[in-house]
Design a protein around this motif. Structure first.
Motif, PDB file in Angstrom:
ATOM      1  N   TRP A  29       0.839  -1.212   0.000  1.00 40.02           N
ATOM      2  CA  TRP A  29       0.000   0.000   0.000  1.00 40.02           C
ATOM      3  C   TRP A  29       0.870   1.255   0.000  1.00 40.02           C
ATOM      4  N   MET A  49       5.924   2.566  19.794  1.00 39.84           N
ATOM      5  CA  MET A  49       4.661   2.704  20.517  1.00 39.84           C
ATOM      6  C   MET A  49       3.569   3.307  19.634  1.00 39.84           C
ATOM      7  N   VAL A  50       3.921   4.166  18.687  1.00 48.30           N
ATOM      8  CA  VAL A  50       2.894   4.849  17.901  1.00 48.30           C
ATOM      9  C   VAL A  50       2.646   4.220  16.533  1.00 48.30           C
ATOM     10  N   CYS A  51       3.387   3.176  16.186  1.00 43.19           N
ATOM     11  CA  CYS A  51       3.177   2.559  14.864  1.00 43.19           C
ATOM     12  C   CYS A  51       1.849   1.803  14.849  1.00 43.19           C
ATOM     13  N   PRO A  52       0.953   2.126  13.920  1.00 41.66           N
ATOM     14  CA  PRO A  52      -0.339   1.427  13.894  1.00 41.66           C
ATOM     15  C   PRO A  52      -0.211  -0.013  13.402  1.00 41.66           C
ATOM     16  N   LYS A  72       2.706   0.614   6.061  1.00 40.31           N
ATOM     17  CA  LYS A  72       1.823   1.220   5.070  1.00 40.31           C
ATOM     18  C   LYS A  72       2.290   2.627   4.700  1.00 40.31           C
ATOM     19  N   CYS A  74       2.549   5.427   6.624  1.00 39.58           N
ATOM     20  CA  CYS A  74       1.757   6.561   7.120  1.00 39.58           C
ATOM     21  C   CYS A  74       2.650   7.713   7.556  1.00 39.58           C
ATOM     22  N   ILE A  76       3.821   8.300  10.648  1.00 40.00           N
ATOM     23  CA  ILE A  76       3.678   8.735  12.040  1.00 40.00           C
ATOM     24  C   ILE A  76       5.018   8.649  12.764  1.00 40.00           C
ATOM     25  N   GLU A  80       6.685  11.773  14.646  1.00 35.70           N
ATOM     26  CA  GLU A  80       6.762  11.783  16.107  1.00 35.70           C
ATOM     27  C   GLU A  80       8.183  11.653  16.633  1.00 35.70           C
TER      28      GLU A  80
ATOM     29  N   LEU B  28      -6.490  -1.984   8.492  1.00 31.37           N
ATOM     30  CA  LEU B  28      -6.939  -0.637   8.855  1.00 31.37           C
ATOM     31  C   LEU B  28      -6.132   0.359   8.018  1.00 31.37           C
ATOM     32  N   GLY B  31      -2.073   5.002   9.118  1.00 35.55           N
ATOM     33  CA  GLY B  31      -2.206   6.095  10.074  1.00 35.55           C
ATOM     34  C   GLY B  31      -3.450   6.006  10.935  1.00 35.55           C
ATOM     35  N   CYS B  32      -4.034   4.814  11.054  1.00 41.17           N
ATOM     36  CA  CYS B  32      -5.277   4.665  11.830  1.00 41.17           C
ATOM     37  C   CYS B  32      -5.020   4.783  13.331  1.00 41.17           C
ATOM     38  N   SER B  35      -5.926   1.198  15.660  1.00 41.33           N
ATOM     39  CA  SER B  35      -4.970   0.117  15.869  1.00 41.33           C
ATOM     40  C   SER B  35      -3.876   0.542  16.839  1.00 41.33           C
ATOM     41  N   ILE B  36      -3.547   1.832  16.851  1.00 44.11           N
ATOM     42  CA  ILE B  36      -2.569   2.321  17.833  1.00 44.11           C
ATOM     43  C   ILE B  36      -3.149   2.107  19.231  1.00 44.11           C
ATOM     44  N   ARG B  39      -3.191  -1.691  20.141  1.00 49.42           N
ATOM     45  CA  ARG B  39      -1.841  -2.186  20.430  1.00 49.42           C
ATOM     46  C   ARG B  39      -1.366  -1.720  21.805  1.00 49.42           C
ATOM     47  N   GLN B  40      -1.643  -0.452  22.121  1.00 49.01           N
ATOM     48  CA  GLN B  40      -1.167   0.083  23.398  1.00 49.01           C
ATOM     49  C   GLN B  40      -1.946  -0.490  24.576  1.00 49.01           C
ATOM     50  N   TRP B 203       0.701   8.224  25.235  1.00 52.34           N
ATOM     51  CA  TRP B 203       0.668   6.774  25.439  1.00 52.34           C
ATOM     52  C   TRP B 203       0.980   6.359  26.863  1.00 52.34           C
ATOM     53  N   THR B 239      -1.758  11.726  13.059  1.00 52.82           N
ATOM     54  CA  THR B 239      -2.723  11.080  13.955  1.00 52.82           C
ATOM     55  C   THR B 239      -2.402  11.306  15.433  1.00 52.82           C
ATOM     56  N   VAL B 240      -1.147  11.028  15.796  1.00 49.67           N
ATOM     57  CA  VAL B 240      -0.772  11.131  17.203  1.00 49.67           C
ATOM     58  C   VAL B 240      -0.717  12.596  17.638  1.00 49.67           C
TER      59      VAL B 240
END
Lengths: 95, 321
Positions: A29, A49-52, A72, A74, A76, A80, B28, B31-32, B35-36, B39-40, B203, B239-240
């Motif tokens: 993707w 921690m922030v990776c979806p 994918k 994104c 982030i 971050e 998803l 950048g969804c 799912s973050i 996971r957390q 987080w 997103t974050v």
């Protein structure tokens, strides 16, 4: 990536393996690829921690790169990162 | 020597060693926020976990046949009964323990996930029932503030003034014309031991709350802000950042209600409190509010946030339920 055919699907339509989505590679993707500058990285693991998509690869608890099978793109992690050691590069550059 | 080594271990190192319960390869969006959040939150315990999930983005995109992204037992039933399903599982677990078919010391955590549509609107009666019956489970609502899975329709979590496809903005309308409902307070009013509001922007705070919620005996409720790049109209890498901005503008105060005692877990000093316009202009769904005719709408939003924030500051530390 090859999708499962109907002959390979278990009788009753069951999914026999937990987490078999790992066989579905979402990396295709991606249009931007994250690149790590290991010298700058301070191993704060914020990216992890922030990776979806759970695409940050850790080796002995340290950041060691990305799993491009699932990333994918994104961005982030790059956004971050407190020391900006991740850059996003267009995917065409790697073809 | 051993002690210094112990000290060296940061919270994030412990989190990194926790098992990954939502595997890679789920579908998803890039950048969804959901799912973050998943996971957390699932890093909040080392005990085995059973998950039930309401219909919604998280369920639809993580279990596209013939694949499942869940490494743990997972039940999807319907849109409205995530909480009812998990309460049945939990009751069966207790019964089997009583019958001696499962060892008495066996520990399993029961977690129900739902989006804001499946929690605020469609699933609220089953959630309310499960909270009232006192089942030992955690309900997590990942709040992306509209029905995103079906294409951005308004829900009762959609904020005032936001554009959605069923509350469009134009010459006769400025978007949604009602304020969102305060679900954390509604759940806390069931006199449950733990209810909290968190955001994926912070987080540390979210994981701490997840740990508390999973450890507590009896029902617990977590409301997590999960920004949605597609529905909120912002670039996916933010997103974050947007999750943080929601907290910094006091749009999304971080608090917990433990045994009825209200506590702000992140106090924003007046100097650092950002104006709501920063949050609004970061997203395309509020773009129309910056047209001349809608100035009063922004004022109204700011006024409501200030009032709420003052009320939270006043009640901080009080027993409210």
């Amino acid at each position: 990536m090859k999708l499962m055919t109907w002959q390979e699907i278990p009788i009753g339509g069951l999914i026999l393996e937990a987490g078999n989505a790992k066989k579905f590679l979402t990396g295709d993707w991606r249009s931007q690829r994250p690149i790590l500058d290991e010298e700058k990285c301070i191993n704060c693991l914020t990216c992890f921690m922030v990776c979806p998509d759970g695409s940050i690869v850790l080796k002995d608890g340290k950041m060691s790169g990305f799993n491009y099978d699932y990333c994918k793109g994104c961005g982030i992690c790059a956004y971050e990162c407190p020391v900006k050691c991740i850059t996003m590069k267009p995917e065409e550059d790697f073809r | 020597m051993a002690k210094t080594e112990m000290k060296k271990k940061r919270k994030i190192d412990i989190m990194a060693e926790m098992p990954e319960r939502l595997s890679s390869g789920h579908r998803l969006c890039a950048g969804c926020g959901a799912s973050i959040a998943a996971r957390q939150i699932l890093r909040g315990t080392t005990d085995p976990v059973v998950i039930s999930c309401a219909t919604g983005c998280l369920e639809v995109a993580s279990t596209i046949y013939p694949y499942t992204a869940w490494e743990v037992p997972f039940i999807h039933n319907a849109f409205e009964n995530s909480a009812a399903t998990i309460s049945g599982v939990e009751a069966a677990f207790r019964s089997l323990k009583k019958q001696g078919k499962i060892p008495k010391n066996k520990k399993i955590k029961f977690v129900a996930f739902g989006g804001d549509g499946g929690t605020y609107d469609i699933g609220i009666q089953s959630l309310s029932g499960a909270l009232e019956r006192g089942h030992d489970f955690v309900y997590v609502c990942y709040d992306n503030e509209a029905y995103m899975n079906t294409g951005i329709q308004r829900s009762s979590a959609t904020p005032f003034g936001a554009f959605t496809n069923t509350s469009p903005a134009g010459s006769c309308s400025f978007g949604k014309s009602q304020f969102r409902k305060d679900l954390t307070m509604i759940c806390a009013a069931h006199h449950i031991p733990y209810a909290a509001q968190a955001s994926i922007g912070y987080w540390q705070d979210l994981v701490k709350k997840a740990e508390k919620a999973l450890a507590v005996e009896g029902p617990a409720f977590l409301l997590v802000l999960a920004p949605c790049p597609r529905g909120w109209r912002f670039p996916m890498e933010k997103t974050v950042e947007i999750g943080k901005l929601a907290v910094d503008t006091c749009f999304w105060p971080l608090y917990e209600i433990e045994n009825g005692v209200f506590k702000l877990t992140k106090k924003i000093p007046d100097k650092k409190k950002k104006p709501i316009t920063e949050w609004l202009k970061s997203q395309g769904r509020f773009k129309h509010l910056f047209e001349e005719c809608n100035e009063n709408v922004i004022e109204e939003i700011q006024q409501k946030i200030d009032e709420d924030w003052q009320r939270y500051l006043k009640t901080n530390g009080d027993k409210i339920f």
